[in-house]
Design a protein around this motif. Structure first.
Motif, PDB file in Angstrom:
ATOM      1  N   TRP A   1       0.868  -1.182   0.000  1.00  0.00           N
ATOM      2  CA  TRP A   1       0.000   0.000   0.000  1.00  0.00           C
ATOM      3  C   TRP A   1       0.902   1.228   0.000  1.00  0.00           C
ATOM      4  N   MET A   2       0.340   2.402  -0.238  1.00  0.00           N
ATOM      5  CA  MET A   2       1.141   3.623  -0.165  1.00  0.00           C
ATOM      6  C   MET A   2       0.261   4.814   0.193  1.00  0.00           C
ATOM      7  N   ALA A   3       0.812   5.708   0.976  1.00  0.00           N
ATOM      8  CA  ALA A   3       0.088   6.922   1.366  1.00  0.00           C
ATOM      9  C   ALA A   3       0.144   7.939   0.233  1.00  0.00           C
ATOM     10  N   ARG A   4      -1.017   8.496  -0.100  1.00  0.00           N
ATOM     11  CA  ARG A   4      -1.097   9.562  -1.108  1.00  0.00           C
ATOM     12  C   ARG A   4      -1.898  10.722  -0.525  1.00  0.00           C
ATOM     13  N   ASP A   5      -1.224  11.829  -0.286  1.00  0.00           N
ATOM     14  CA  ASP A   5      -1.892  13.071   0.109  1.00  0.00           C
ATOM     15  C   ASP A   5      -1.974  13.955  -1.122  1.00  0.00           C
ATOM     16  N   GLU A   6      -3.177  14.159  -1.619  1.00  0.00           N
ATOM     17  CA  GLU A   6      -3.375  14.901  -2.864  1.00  0.00           C
ATOM     18  C   GLU A   6      -4.015  16.258  -2.574  1.00  0.00           C
ATOM     19  N   GLY A   7      -3.504  17.279  -3.223  1.00  0.00           N
ATOM     20  CA  GLY A   7      -4.069  18.616  -3.055  1.00  0.00           C
ATOM     21  C   GLY A   7      -3.815  19.184  -1.676  1.00  0.00           C
TER      22      GLY A   7
ATOM     23  N   LEU B   1       4.620  17.344  -4.807  1.00  0.00           N
ATOM     24  CA  LEU B   1       4.616  18.797  -5.007  1.00  0.00           C
ATOM     25  C   LEU B   1       3.236  19.330  -5.380  1.00  0.00           C
ATOM     26  N   ASP B   2       2.188  18.623  -4.951  1.00  0.00           N
ATOM     27  CA  ASP B   2       0.822  19.087  -5.220  1.00  0.00           C
ATOM     28  C   ASP B   2       0.440  20.146  -4.183  1.00  0.00           C
ATOM     29  N   LEU B   3       1.155  21.283  -4.254  1.00  0.00           N
ATOM     30  CA  LEU B   3       1.015  22.374  -3.279  1.00  0.00           C
ATOM     31  C   LEU B   3       0.213  23.516  -3.885  1.00  0.00           C
ATOM     32  N   HIS B   4      -0.695  24.068  -3.107  1.00  0.00           N
ATOM     33  CA  HIS B   4      -1.521  25.196  -3.541  1.00  0.00           C
ATOM     34  C   HIS B   4      -1.415  26.287  -2.476  1.00  0.00           C
ATOM     35  N   LEU B   5      -0.736  27.389  -2.812  1.00  0.00           N
ATOM     36  CA  LEU B   5      -0.451  28.433  -1.831  1.00  0.00           C
ATOM     37  C   LEU B   5      -1.380  29.629  -2.009  1.00  0.00           C
ATOM     38  N   SER B   6      -1.840  30.150  -0.875  1.00  0.00           N
ATOM     39  CA  SER B   6      -2.644  31.380  -0.870  1.00  0.00           C
ATOM     40  C   SER B   6      -2.182  32.251   0.282  1.00  0.00           C
TER      41      SER B   6
ATOM     42  N   GLY C   1       3.287  22.047 -14.414  1.00  0.00           N
ATOM     43  CA  GLY C   1       3.840  20.747 -14.776  1.00  0.00           C
ATOM     44  C   GLY C   1       3.491  19.660 -13.772  1.00  0.00           C
ATOM     45  N   SER C   2       4.138  18.517 -13.933  1.00  0.00           N
ATOM     46  CA  SER C   2       3.832  17.347 -13.108  1.00  0.00           C
ATOM     47  C   SER C   2       4.265  17.569 -11.659  1.00  0.00           C
ATOM     48  N   VAL C   3       3.417  17.151 -10.750  1.00  0.00           N
ATOM     49  CA  VAL C   3       3.746  17.248  -9.328  1.00  0.00           C
ATOM     50  C   VAL C   3       4.090  15.869  -8.756  1.00  0.00           C
ATOM     51  N   GLU C   4       3.951  14.834  -9.580  1.00  0.00           N
ATOM     52  CA  GLU C   4       4.254  13.475  -9.135  1.00  0.00           C
ATOM     53  C   GLU C   4       5.770  13.260  -9.100  1.00  0.00           C
TER      54      GLU C   4
END
Length: 430
Positions: free
Chosen positions: A288-294, A378-383, A400-403
């Motif tokens: 299994w693998m942990a995926r934190d998206e967004g 790198l699926d980072l969203h800054l405000s 570009g790709s964040v994977e």
């Protein structure tokens, strides 16, 4: 005769004080054989002081800290320090530069070169502030978050002295234990998954189930699901059995799977030379693998604590402490500390997640073109919302790709269906 005996005893007492034995009358601890010398040799202080206050004058509380280690550790370990300051465990350059490059900013040689903005005037300032105040909690200059299993020593002590329950547990220097490693490698990072830990989501509703009406313990600041540990963990291997001194301190390549599992090489159809050259072992063997998206990170200079209270568990002890003030009817200061300088500054970084999952092992390619698990590192969203509640920056994220390729430490029996699918894609099946 009695007076002579008293004078001799006093003389011995003063000698033992100067030798450091008096320190251990209050500080009950044992020393390892290599460090069995007077406390003052590393911690300084005043060996002739007759009271605790006098004895502690000039005390160096953290002699192994990078600011102090050349004087305290350097006389015996100068070579180790000289090597370590170039290693990624000290500089954190690979992790830092991945973020900087994603946002189009210049690379640095070390985390110490990250600019320290006094206020947010540019988008670059926003990234630098994020790194210094929200992200970089795991480095040798910082004693860790204020959670029982996130506290650790600094410098050499971070890896070589055992901490437990937020306190120094033993003063005997030792080979790093897995507990030492988990003081940093927790929270859906490589390391936690080795022992089968997967973080709960942040919203209040996802942090159940309750245990006898109470939330489970949070030794790292966030509850976790108990998943299948890595097969190597179940067999009793610790982190340093694979990740040794050469890799951690000198930056040399670590052990490969085939260094131990030589017998599998050449076996058909999954372990032939052609397959092993084009597919990483973990692509088939990750259970299994942990995926934190967004990952949405917003800097508020004037936080609305009421609006965010359902997300008070932010995987950040400083933010959580301010929420606790809010729940007691007080007005929080609305500050966060620079993890490199220790200086507080106005503004709080809040985190929300779009999705947190563990079911799917997502595949892509590594730098050598081999099939590898990937996740959106790198699926980072800054405000940024300023003190006047104006949205200055909204949803700035890398192009570009964040994977990025990762190595989930969740090794188990190979997934036959996934393995066959990989071979089909590569044209390695008839």
């Amino acid at each position: 005769m009695a007076k002579t005996l008293i004078l001799i005893l006093l003389s011995l007492l003063l000698c033992s004080f100067s030798a450091g034995a008096s320190c251990r009358r209050c500080h009950r601890l044992e020393l390892d054989r290599n460090h069995s010398f007077p406390c003052t040799r590393c911690h300084a202080g005043n060996p002739k002081g007759k009271t605790a206050e006098e004895a502690h004058r000039g005390l160096v509380l953290r002699p192994a800290h990078p600011r102090n280690w050349r004087k305290a550790c350097g006389p015996c370990h100068a070579k180790e320090i000289r090597i370590l300051i170039r290693a990624s465990h000290y500089t954190l350059a690979p992790a830092v530069n991945a973020v900087l490059s994603a946002f189009g900013l210049p690379r640095v040689r070390s985390l110490l070169e990250i600019p320290a903005p006094k206020s947010i005037t540019t988008r670059a300032d926003l990234v630098y502030d994020l790194l210094r105040r929200r992200c970089l909690k795991c480095h040798l200059f910082y004693p860790g978050e204020d959670y029982p299993e996130a506290r650790r020593g600094t410098g050499c002590a971070a890896c070589h002295l055992p901490y437990a329950g937020g306190k120094l547990a033993d003063h005997r220097f030792q080979k790093p234990s897995s507990r030492n490693c988990l003081h940093c490698h927790y929270g859906n990072r490589i390391g936690w998954d080795y022992y089968g830990f997967f973080a709960h989501d942040l919203p209040y509703a996802f942090r159940t189930p309750l245990v006898e009406g109470e939330f489970p313990a949070r030794p790292w600041g966030i509850e976790f699901h108990e998943m299948t540990p890595d097969v190597h963990a179940r067999k009793g291997l610790t982190c340093v059995d694979c990740h040794g001194r050469a890799e951690l301190m000198e930056g040399k390549p670590g052990k490969s799977c085939l260094a131990c599992h030589r017998k599998v090489k050449g076996r058909r159809p999954f372990h032939t030379e052609r397959v092993l050259a084009r597919v990483r072992c973990i692509a088939c063997h990750a259970v299994w693998m942990a995926r934190d998206e967004g990952l949405y990170l917003t800097l508020y200079e004037n936080p609305d604590w009421d609006e965010w209270q359902e997300l008070f568990v932010q995987q950040d002890a400083e933010i959580e402490a301010q929420f606790r003030e809010f729940f007691r009817g007080k007005t929080p200061k609305g500050i966060m500390t620079d993890r490199l300088t220790g200086k507080p500054r106005r503004g709080v970084w809040f985190l929300t997640l779009e999705r947190r999952r563990f079911e799917r092992v997502t595949l892509g390619r590594d730098r050598e073109g081999r099939v590898s698990p990937v996740r959106p590192v790198l699926d980072l969203h800054l405000s940024y919302v300023n003190a006047a509640d104006e949205v200055v920056v909204e949803d700035w994220h890398p192009a570009g790709s964040v994977e990025r390729p990762v190595s989930p430490h969740t090794v188990g029996p190979g997934d036959t269906l996934r393995s066959l699918e990989i071979l089909k894609r590569l044209g390695l099946l008839p």
